[in-house]
Design a protein around this motif. Structure first.
Motif, PDB file in Angstrom:
ATOM      1  N   GLY A   6       3.015 -11.932  39.438  1.00  0.00           N
ATOM      2  CA  GLY A   6       2.595 -11.310  38.504  1.00  0.00           C
ATOM      3  C   GLY A   6       1.825 -10.345  38.114  1.00  0.00           C
ATOM      4  N   ARG A   7       1.261  -9.813  39.753  1.00  0.00           N
ATOM      5  CA  ARG A   7       1.100  -8.393  39.821  1.00  0.00           C
ATOM      6  C   ARG A   7       1.966  -6.927  38.462  1.00  0.00           C
ATOM      7  N   ARG A   8       1.359  -6.242  37.609  1.00  0.00           N
ATOM      8  CA  ARG A   8       1.817  -5.147  36.844  1.00  0.00           C
ATOM      9  C   ARG A   8       3.053  -4.487  38.233  1.00  0.00           C
ATOM     10  N   ALA A   9       4.199  -3.444  37.187  1.00  0.00           N
ATOM     11  CA  ALA A   9       4.149  -2.995  37.511  1.00  0.00           C
ATOM     12  C   ALA A   9       4.193  -1.543  37.751  1.00  0.00           C
ATOM     13  N   VAL A  10       4.655  -0.786  39.346  1.00  0.00           N
ATOM     14  CA  VAL A  10       3.783   0.551  39.536  1.00  0.00           C
ATOM     15  C   VAL A  10       4.750   1.187  39.795  1.00  0.00           C
ATOM     16  N   CYS A  11       5.036   2.134  39.201  1.00  0.00           N
ATOM     17  CA  CYS A  11       5.940   3.509  38.734  1.00  0.00           C
ATOM     18  C   CYS A  11       4.865   4.610  39.752  1.00  0.00           C
ATOM     19  N   VAL A  12       6.039   5.515  40.960  1.00  0.00           N
ATOM     20  CA  VAL A  12       5.064   6.370  41.481  1.00  0.00           C
ATOM     21  C   VAL A  12       5.874   7.743  41.116  1.00  0.00           C
ATOM     22  N   GLU A  13       5.069   8.971  40.480  1.00  0.00           N
ATOM     23  CA  GLU A  13       5.700  10.174  40.496  1.00  0.00           C
ATOM     24  C   GLU A  13       5.657  11.243  41.832  1.00  0.00           C
ATOM     25  N   PHE A  14       6.051  11.696  42.702  1.00  0.00           N
ATOM     26  CA  PHE A  14       5.758  12.444  43.391  1.00  0.00           C
ATOM     27  C   PHE A  14       6.183  13.428  43.045  1.00  0.00           C
ATOM     28  N   GLY A  15       5.513  14.667  43.290  1.00  0.00           N
ATOM     29  CA  GLY A  15       5.587  16.014  42.695  1.00  0.00           C
ATOM     30  C   GLY A  15       5.263  15.893  41.871  1.00  0.00           C
ATOM     31  N   ALA A  16       4.499  14.921  40.708  1.00  0.00           N
ATOM     32  CA  ALA A  16       4.251  15.384  39.578  1.00  0.00           C
ATOM     33  C   ALA A  16       3.711  16.507  38.213  1.00  0.00           C
ATOM     34  N   GLY A  17       3.187  17.648  39.554  1.00  0.00           N
ATOM     35  CA  GLY A  17       2.760  18.233  38.220  1.00  0.00           C
ATOM     36  C   GLY A  17       1.447  18.009  37.218  1.00  0.00           C
ATOM     37  N   SER A  18       1.547  18.536  36.209  1.00  0.00           N
ATOM     38  CA  SER A  18       0.400  18.388  35.374  1.00  0.00           C
ATOM     39  C   SER A  18       0.570  16.866  34.675  1.00  0.00           C
ATOM     40  N   GLY A  19       1.901  16.615  34.642  1.00  0.00           N
ATOM     41  CA  GLY A  19       2.371  15.036  34.080  1.00  0.00           C
ATOM     42  C   GLY A  19       3.406  14.805  33.284  1.00  0.00           C
ATOM     43  N   SER A  20       3.413  15.700  32.674  1.00  0.00           N
ATOM     44  CA  SER A  20       4.958  16.161  31.266  1.00  0.00           C
ATOM     45  C   SER A  20       6.009  14.733  31.836  1.00  0.00           C
ATOM     46  N   LEU A  21       5.834  14.691  32.859  1.00  0.00           N
ATOM     47  CA  LEU A  21       7.000  13.316  32.561  1.00  0.00           C
ATOM     48  C   LEU A  21       5.979  11.974  32.911  1.00  0.00           C
ATOM     49  N   THR A  22       5.322  11.839  33.507  1.00  0.00           N
ATOM     50  CA  THR A  22       4.341  10.807  33.851  1.00  0.00           C
ATOM     51  C   THR A  22       3.655  10.121  32.626  1.00  0.00           C
ATOM     52  N   LEU A  23       3.238  11.230  32.179  1.00  0.00           N
ATOM     53  CA  LEU A  23       2.200  10.852  30.600  1.00  0.00           C
ATOM     54  C   LEU A  23       3.515  10.278  29.783  1.00  0.00           C
ATOM     55  N   SER A  24       4.531  11.201  29.940  1.00  0.00           N
ATOM     56  CA  SER A  24       5.247  10.341  28.831  1.00  0.00           C
ATOM     57  C   SER A  24       5.982   8.650  28.818  1.00  0.00           C
ATOM     58  N   LEU A  25       6.378   8.582  30.312  1.00  0.00           N
ATOM     59  CA  LEU A  25       6.217   6.883  30.210  1.00  0.00           C
ATOM     60  C   LEU A  25       5.216   6.462  30.491  1.00  0.00           C
TER      61      LEU A  25
END
Length: 262
Positions: A6-25
């Motif tokens: 029941g825990r929320r899924a967790v996604c880790v971006e390694f080498g995320a920089g300023s977050g263009s990919l992470t923030l979009s996802l």
């Protein structure tokens, strides 16, 4: 999305920089928690500013080297153009967490300095002692990554040559469909480009075979519209055998390594 009791899924971006990919996802998947990992303080400061401006609450940041990220549970690991060994450490973090991964490697030539087969003269034990300053530190990455590759090479000089050539696809060689400047000639069918492409695919197959040896289903496909950056356009997918995501990876395997024999 809920997983593991029941825990929320967790996604880790390694080498995320300023977050263009992470923030979009994070915007597209508000029910998933994201962790953005990067070594640069300023990049993460910019990301946190962007998070506040966007009103996103499902992202946290972690500052430090990829290999020192703590052994927390997560479900998917990402690495978009994490240079050289950074891609390998991202994959190793996924192996440790038994998480799926999607990575797009680059800067293959940097792997020349980390080849550490027995005849390379590299004191691996000494380097591991120097780097291991916390309990969660991953072991030093060694190249080739897989037994599959090691059994096909006579010495580490051969791996270093493959890694060097793998970065030469944009070195003055035009790419079909790319907006190359000047009068660059399209040599995607020429012998130099083909050699460089085979070398790049050999490196990515080495990584994928290492994943299979770790109990993963693995595949490698070419990004759509990859013309202008061919040596940064291979996407590696992997998921633990028997997991819910393994079937999706197996569907990709038919196109693994772009149809080019290695």
């Amino acid at each position: 999305r809920r997983v593991h009791g029941g825990r929320r899924a967790v996604c880790v971006e390694f080498g995320a920089g300023s977050g263009s990919l992470t923030l979009s996802l994070a915007y597209l998947f508000p029910d998933v928690d994201f962790v953005a990992v990067d070594l640069k303080t300023r990049s993460l400061e910019i990301m946190r500013q962007r998070l506040e401006q966007a009103g996103l609450t499902n992202v946290r940041t972690w500052e430090g080297m990829i290999e020192r990220y703590p052994a927390d549970a997560f479900d998917v690991g990402l690495a978009l153009h994490a240079c050289g060994n950074a891609t390998d450490y991202a994959m190793e973090q996924c192996f440790r967490a038994r998480a799926a991964y999607i990575v797009a490697p680059c800067c293959i030539g940097k792997l020349m300095v980390s080849s550490s087969m027995a005849d390379f003269g590299l004191d691996v034990a000494r380097l591991e002692r120097k780097l291991k300053d916390c309990d969660d530190q991953l072991p030093l990455v060694q190249h080739p990554r897989s037994h599959w590759m090691r059994h096909r090479l006579q010495n580490s000089d051969q791996f270093a040559s493959i890694a060097k050539l793998a970065d030469n696809m944009d070195g003055g060689i035009g790419v079909e469909g790319a907006g190359t400047a000047g009068d660059a000639v399209d040599e995607t069918e020429g012998p130099l480009w083909e050699i460089a492409r085979r070398c790049k695919l050999a490196i990515e197959r080495d990584r994928s075979e290492a994943a299979r040896e770790a109990g993963y289903c693995a595949a490698c496909v070419l990004m759509p519209g990859a013309g202008s950056m061919p040596n940064k356009a291979d996407l590696l997918f992997g998921a633990p055998e028997g997991s819910a995501m393994a079937a999706a990876v197996l569907e990709l395997e038919w196109s693994s390594f772009g149809g080019v024999g290695v």
